[in-house]
Design a protein around this motif. Structure first.
Motif, PDB file in Angstrom:
ATOM      1  N   ASN A 175       0.811  -1.221   0.000  1.00 46.99           N
ATOM      2  CA  ASN A 175       0.000   0.000   0.000  1.00 46.99           C
ATOM      3  C   ASN A 175       0.843   1.269   0.000  1.00 46.99           C
ATOM      4  N   LYS A 176       2.039   1.180  -0.609  1.00 43.88           N
ATOM      5  CA  LYS A 176       2.877   2.372  -0.752  1.00 43.88           C
ATOM      6  C   LYS A 176       3.852   2.175  -1.904  1.00 43.88           C
ATOM      7  N   VAL A 177       4.315   3.296  -2.438  1.00 43.03           N
ATOM      8  CA  VAL A 177       5.348   3.268  -3.477  1.00 43.03           C
ATOM      9  C   VAL A 177       6.675   3.544  -2.790  1.00 43.03           C
ATOM     10  N   ASP A 178       7.491   2.513  -2.670  1.00 38.86           N
ATOM     11  CA  ASP A 178       8.774   2.637  -1.974  1.00 38.86           C
ATOM     12  C   ASP A 178       9.854   3.057  -2.967  1.00 38.86           C
ATOM     13  N   PRO A 219       8.844   6.787 -11.477  1.00 38.50           N
ATOM     14  CA  PRO A 219       8.332   6.380 -10.153  1.00 38.50           C
ATOM     15  C   PRO A 219       7.879   7.555  -9.300  1.00 38.50           C
ATOM     16  N   ILE A 220       8.516   8.711  -9.483  1.00 39.91           N
ATOM     17  CA  ILE A 220       8.127   9.901  -8.715  1.00 39.91           C
ATOM     18  C   ILE A 220       6.727  10.352  -9.114  1.00 39.91           C
ATOM     19  N   ILE A 221       6.421  10.267 -10.418  1.00 42.02           N
ATOM     20  CA  ILE A 221       5.076  10.627 -10.898  1.00 42.02           C
ATOM     21  C   ILE A 221       4.029   9.715 -10.262  1.00 42.02           C
ATOM     22  N   ILE A 222       4.307   8.400 -10.258  1.00 42.55           N
ATOM     23  CA  ILE A 222       3.370   7.450  -9.638  1.00 42.55           C
ATOM     24  C   ILE A 222       3.258   7.725  -8.139  1.00 42.55           C
ATOM     25  N   TYR A 223       4.379   7.985  -7.493  1.00 39.44           N
ATOM     26  CA  TYR A 223       4.400   8.254  -6.048  1.00 39.44           C
ATOM     27  C   TYR A 223       3.496   9.441  -5.707  1.00 39.44           C
ATOM     28  N   VAL A 224       3.622  10.520  -6.478  1.00 41.11           N
ATOM     29  CA  VAL A 224       2.831  11.725  -6.226  1.00 41.11           C
ATOM     30  C   VAL A 224       1.345  11.447  -6.477  1.00 41.11           C
ATOM     31  N   CYS A 225       1.030  10.775  -7.584  1.00 39.99           N
ATOM     32  CA  CYS A 225      -0.375  10.492  -7.913  1.00 39.99           C
ATOM     33  C   CYS A 225      -1.031   9.592  -6.873  1.00 39.99           C
ATOM     34  N   PHE A 226      -0.283   8.617  -6.371  1.00 39.77           N
ATOM     35  CA  PHE A 226      -0.842   7.679  -5.415  1.00 39.77           C
ATOM     36  C   PHE A 226      -0.966   8.266  -4.007  1.00 39.77           C
TER      37      PHE A 226
END
Length: 280
Positions: free
Chosen positions: A58-61, A147-154
């Motif tokens: 449940n997180k983008v590491d 990955p930073i884009i996905i991290y921010v969106c999530f």
């Protein structure tokens, strides 16, 4: 952990046609498209891994992601680059130092170096023993940003996937647009500048995201295989300029996302080549 057989088979095919392209035999002049296939596969695989990780934790590491990429990329890169540099200092022509190329290759910035020094892709690739590192530079720069884009969106509580799809769609359209616009007028940027190549990775991402909506059709599947072989292996075909890049990625994306087990993609030797494709 090994990837599914269809991806490794396509990786093996890609590295094979890139290898044939580097022989500078005219018949294999479309083999450079293997790099485009690699970009799509990278986008698909990286998106899958990030989504799988998010589903389980449940997180983008980001830290874990970057450490894994560094462990996979850097050891082989360092060995090959340093071996090439030392070999050319001993046996290479005296007017070819490779010092700048070596430094930029190790930093994952050789694509930008070749833009700055106006090294045309289709000539430089046969003259510079480190010329092939441009594509790895593009991959590393994508790995840094995506990955930073996905991290921010999530981080959003609601509609995180829709927000991500909208952002990636905008990036893809702009990236493809600038790639096409510059393809003939400024080919250096189309080939080397990573933002103008991001659309290829993101096509892979979209094929993963929408995979559940893509149905297997035997006729379409075989037709896609035929066209991939036709575009990449037949020198004179009806596809021109950037339409080759776009078409081959659409066909490969369908093959990956709709795949049903069949004998063509289950050969152990070919899968092995796919497993070692980066090192090879």
């Amino acid at each position: 952990n090994l990837l599914q057989s269809e991806i490794q088979t396509l990786r093996a095919f890609s590295v094979f046609i890139v290898f044939l392209y580097h022989t500078n035999i005219e018949f294999f002049s479309n083999g450079y498209l293997g790099v485009d296939i690699f970009f799509l596969i990278s986008g698909y695989v990286i998106t899958k891994r990030i989504f799988d990780s998010f589903s389980s934790s449940n997180k983008v590491d980001l830290g874990k992601f970057y450490v894994k990429r560094i462990k996979r990329i850097i050891p082989n890169l360092f060995f090959i680059i340093c071996t090439t540099y030392i070999t050319f200092q001993i046996f290479g022509p005296p007017n070819l130092s490779l010092f700048n190329e070596t430094i930029y290759s190790l930093l994952g910035l050789s694509n930008l170096y070749y833009i700055n020094h106006s090294r045309d892709y289709f000539n430089n690739i046969f003259e510079d023993p480190l010329g092939h590192t441009w594509s790895l530079g593009v991959e590393e720069q994508f790995y840094l940003i995506f990955p930073i884009i996905i991290y921010v969106c999530f981080k959003f509580k609601n509609n995180k996937l829709n927000i991500l799809i909208a952002i990636l769609a905008i990036i893809s359209i702009l990236s493809l647009l600038f790639f096409c616009i510059n393809y003939n007028s400024n080919s250096l940027f189309s080939f080397y500048f990573s933002p103008f190549r991001f659309w290829e990775f993101l096509i892979g991402s979209f094929f993963f995201i929408f995979q559940k909506n893509i149905r297997f059709n035997k006729f379409i599947f075989i037709l896609c295989i035929f066209f991939v072989l036709y575009i990449t292996l037949i020198k004179e075909n009806y596809f021109f300029d950037y339409t080759k890049n776009i078409a081959v990625l659409i066909f490969v994306g369908y093959i990956i996302s709709s795949y049903k087990k069949n004998i063509i993609f289950e050969n152990n030797f070919i899968i092995y080549i796919g497993n070692i494709s980066y090192s090879f």
